[in-house]
Design an enzyme around this catalytic site. Structure first.
Site, PDB file in Angstrom:
ATOM      1  N   TYR A 114      -3.600  -1.049  10.122  1.00 34.82           N
ATOM      2  CA  TYR A 114      -3.703  -1.527   8.803  1.00 34.82           C
ATOM      3  C   TYR A 114      -2.335  -1.034   7.968  1.00 34.82           C
ATOM      4  O   TYR A 114      -1.793  -1.990   7.496  1.00 34.82           O
ATOM      5  CB  TYR A 114      -4.879  -0.781   7.965  1.00 34.82           C
ATOM      6  N   SER A 157       0.596  -1.135  -0.039  1.00 33.71           N
ATOM      7  CA  SER A 157       0.167   0.080  -0.062  1.00 33.71           C
ATOM      8  C   SER A 157       0.849   1.248  -0.137  1.00 33.71           C
ATOM      9  O   SER A 157       1.943   1.300   0.407  1.00 33.71           O
ATOM     10  CB  SER A 157      -0.872   0.044   1.167  1.00 33.71           C
TER      11      SER A 157
END
Length: 254
Positions: free
Chosen positions: A153, A140
């Site tokens: 996350y 990410s």
């Protein structure tokens, strides 16, 4: 990397990025197997793209992973393992100790990181038996700069990013034929991000960049704003942090 006639296994393939990836890999003459936890989504995907093979499997489950390996062997094996499945949980309030924080963090880590390691370990021998094969791990933009709204996350994706780089180097040292790709998306328009009003790219645009990167053997595939944040974080880390965490986000942490 040549995708024609390759067999690819896509985790989390019943919707969103995974389903779009199934579509585009089929268009590139690959064979596609998708997995997911939701049978209804898998059935809908199969109805939409009859050529795919859909297997219900939870990447967080060790038993499911072993069963998946057995079923894939019966189908003739795979050439590419695309670890696409991922989850994110917005924190309730970071400033107050709460058992829910640990529960959510465990949930994210089990799927976003440990589930990937588990599947890679199980499928590595199969992949190494192929003339040309690959592992694709989806990290990410937040593996470069953490989000205050998504701290655990971000941590799970950072763990995966470090693991991916190490795995690539370990396999290189071992003279393995398995290529290891890292896909770094920015915010993508999926069900998981439906409630957010931030800038997003489409799954279609993301997967196009992924496939272009695979064909060129570009092992680190940064897409959209990830390219900008990567450079800014190297040169101006404080600015990059505020870019990812604008002032308007502060109200959610109060």
């Amino acid at each position: 990397m040549d995708l024609k006639n390759k067999t690819i296994l896509i985790t989390g393939g019943g919707a969103g990025i995974g389903l779009e990836a199934a579509k585009q890999f089929l268009e590139n003459n690959a064979n596609v197997i998708i997995t997911g936890r939701n049978q209804e989504k898998l059935d809908a995907a199969k109805k939409r793209y009859p050529n795919i093979i859909a297997i219900k499997s939870d990447v967080a489950s060790g038993e499911d992973a072993i069963s998946l390996l057995r079923q894939v062997k019966e189908l003739g094996g795979i050439d590419i393992l695309y670890n696409n499945a991922g989850v994110g949980v917005m924190p309730l309030n970071l400033g107050i100790a709460n058992d829910k924080h640990l529960e959510n963090a465990t949930y994210e880590m089990n799927i976003n990181y440990l589930g990937v390691v588990r599947l890679n370990n199980l499928f590595l021998d199969m992949l190494q038996s192929r003339k040309e094969s690959a592992i694709i791990n989806t990290t990410s933009i937040l593996s470069y700069v953490p989000s205050l709204l998504e701290p655990t996350y971000s941590a799970s994706k950072t763990a995966l990013a470090f693991y991916t780089k190490s795995l690539r180097e370990h396999l290189r040292i071992a003279n393995s034929n398995v290529k290891v790709f890292e896909l770094l998306p920015p915010l993508v328009a999926t069900e998981m991000t439906a409630s957010r009003n931030d800038k997003k790219i489409s799954p279609e645009a993301l997967v196009k960049e992924l496939i272009a990167g695979l064909k060129k053997d570009r092992y680190t595939i940064r897409v959209g704003d990830t390219k900008v944040v990567y450079i800014l974080n190297r040169l101006f880390p404080k600015f990059a942090f505020r870019l990812v965490n604008p002032k308007k986000a502060d109200k959610f942490l109060e």
